[in-house]
Enzyme design. Structure first.
Site, PDB file in Angstrom:
ATOM      1  N   GLU A 169       3.086 -16.200 -70.366  1.00  0.00           N
ATOM      2  CA  GLU A 169       4.185 -17.112 -70.720  1.00  0.00           C
ATOM      3  C   GLU A 169       4.957 -16.583 -71.926  1.00  0.00           C
ATOM      4  O   GLU A 169       4.358 -16.277 -72.965  1.00  0.00           O
ATOM      5  CB  GLU A 169       3.632 -18.522 -71.000  1.00  0.00           C
ATOM      6  CG  GLU A 169       4.749 -19.500 -71.373  1.00  0.00           C
ATOM      7  CD  GLU A 169       4.346 -20.979 -71.304  1.00  0.00           C
ATOM      8  OE1 GLU A 169       3.241 -21.296 -70.820  1.00  0.00           O
ATOM      9  OE2 GLU A 169       5.164 -21.806 -71.740  1.00  0.00           O
TER      10      GLU A 169
ATOM     11  N   GLU B 137      -6.122 -21.905 -71.056  1.00  0.00           N
ATOM     12  CA  GLU B 137      -5.224 -21.207 -71.992  1.00  0.00           C
ATOM     13  C   GLU B 137      -6.051 -20.425 -73.007  1.00  0.00           C
ATOM     14  O   GLU B 137      -7.140 -20.861 -73.425  1.00  0.00           O
ATOM     15  CB  GLU B 137      -4.349 -22.229 -72.745  1.00  0.00           C
ATOM     16  CG  GLU B 137      -3.274 -22.828 -71.877  1.00  0.00           C
ATOM     17  CD  GLU B 137      -2.294 -23.706 -72.649  1.00  0.00           C
ATOM     18  OE1 GLU B 137      -2.247 -23.645 -73.903  1.00  0.00           O
ATOM     19  OE2 GLU B 137      -1.574 -24.472 -71.990  1.00  0.00           O
TER      20      GLU B 137
ATOM     21  N   LYS C 173      -7.284 -23.641 -64.705  1.00  0.00           N
ATOM     22  CA  LYS C 173      -6.575 -22.708 -65.598  1.00  0.00           C
ATOM     23  C   LYS C 173      -6.989 -22.993 -67.034  1.00  0.00           C
ATOM     24  O   LYS C 173      -7.093 -24.149 -67.444  1.00  0.00           O
ATOM     25  CB  LYS C 173      -5.055 -22.838 -65.432  1.00  0.00           C
ATOM     26  CG  LYS C 173      -4.276 -21.904 -66.360  1.00  0.00           C
ATOM     27  CD  LYS C 173      -2.815 -21.783 -65.964  1.00  0.00           C
ATOM     28  CE  LYS C 173      -1.928 -22.900 -66.417  1.00  0.00           C
ATOM     29  NZ  LYS C 173      -1.887 -23.132 -67.871  1.00  0.00           N
TER      30      LYS C 173
HETATM   31  O1  KIV Z   1       1.312 -26.883 -67.747  1.00  0.00           O
HETATM   32  C1  KIV Z   1       2.076 -26.098 -67.169  1.00  0.00           C
HETATM   33  O2  KIV Z   1       3.031 -26.481 -66.492  1.00  0.00           O
HETATM   34  C2  KIV Z   1       1.802 -24.671 -67.302  1.00  0.00           C
HETATM   35  C3  KIV Z   1       2.825 -23.725 -66.758  1.00  0.00           C
HETATM   36  C4  KIV Z   1       3.907 -23.579 -67.766  1.00  0.00           C
HETATM   37  C5  KIV Z   1       2.242 -22.414 -66.407  1.00  0.00           C
HETATM   38  O3  KIV Z   1       0.820 -24.293 -67.854  1.00  0.00           O
END
Ligand code: KIV
Length: 282
Positions: free
Chosen positions: A182, A115, A113
């Site tokens: 988010e 950001e 993932k």
């Molecule tokens: O790090 C995390 O827990 C996240 C979630 C809030 C999606 O990125």
């Protein structure tokens, strides 16, 4: 049930809601997987809820891989997504592909993932082209919260909402298999969800998203340093754990633990033999 793939997640859009939770260790990952949650995220929220650090920027690849390995040992079915730590792609975008490869290879994650940040598209494109599936993350992006005015709801006016829609579409165009939204108003999350072909996974983004994610320690009541409005606490484990520890302490102090049930015995005959010939114990 077989191992869930990014393609399966794409295929769930419009069919049923997608479930996602975070995990950072073997026992919780095993339980989350057993419950049939679709996606497990080894989130960089590790920094806050497990390591007691202030910022998610404070964890690096070493910690993320260490915890991801423990998670992957406990998971048979869920799709495993590793959260790329700040240093691994935002500090040095040139190293992002090598870091994503190392993350996936060493910790056995299925995807990473990323950001949103100013060079997000360039980095995402390179990682996807290298063959690693990517989940996007827009709206409130904790790693760059200081640039967003702090931990605040994003996309609250038409212009800011338009920007989010553009980001979501750009991420989709590059080939991300899903995107986390988010802290976004529910009606903006609804528009993004309707305009995208890839699933949206909301956290503080309302009911209209294709799926939902929460930080597991928040929903289990294992972290109380702060509690965002969007967190629903399903159980208060801190309370139960504290009660158990206090009971243990009291039983030890009052010689109630260990009792017979939790002790080992020796036959009277062997004990008598030992007593009859004490031997040389010096
Ligand atoms: O790090 C995390 O827990 C996240 C979630 C809030 C999606 O990125």
């Amino acid at each position: 049930m077989s191992k869930i793939t990014p393609k399966d997640i794409l295929g769930l859009k419009g069919k049923r809601k997608i479930t996602m939770l975070t995990a950072y260790d073997y026992p919780l990952a095993s339980l989350i997987d057993k419950a049939g949650i679709d996606i497990i995220l080894i989130g960089d929220s590790l920094a806050n809820v497990v390591l007691g650090l202030e910022s998610t920027k404070d964890v690096g690849m070493t910690e993320m891989i260490h915890h991801s390995k423990a998670v992957s040992r406990g998971v048979k079915n869920a799709l495993l997504v590793g959260d790329m730590p700040f240093e691994s792609y935002q500090i040095n975008p040139g190293e992002s592909v090598n870091n994503a490869r190392r993350f996936v290879d060493e910790s056995k994650c299925d995807a990473v993932k990323i950001e949103w940040f100013d060079r997000c598209l360039e980095v995402t494109e390179k990682i996807i082209k290298s063959g690693i599936p990517v989940m996007g993350h827009i709206g409130l992006t904790p790693q760059t919260a200081d640039k967003l005015g702090g931990f605040k709801v994003q996309g609250k006016d038409a212009q800011a909402a338009e920007k989010l829609i553009h980001q979501a579409k750009a991420i989709e165009k590059l080939g991300c298999f899903s995107v986390v939204l988010e802290c976004v108003p529910d009606r903006i999350a609804q528009i993004i969800t309707e305009e995208l072909k890839i699933p949206t996974i909301g956290i503080g983004a309302g009911l209209f998203c294709d799926g939902q994610v929460l930080v597991t320690h928040d929903m289990l009541g294992l972290f109380d340093r702060y509690k965002p409005k969007f967190v629903k606490q399903y159980v208060n484990l801190s309370e139960s754990i504290l009660k158990a520890i206090e009971e243990y302490k009291s039983e030890v102090i009052n010689s109630k633990f260990p009792d017979k049930e939790h002790s080992f015995s020796i036959s009277q005959e062997e004990l008598d033999k030992l007593r009859a010939s004490p031997g040389d114990r010096d």
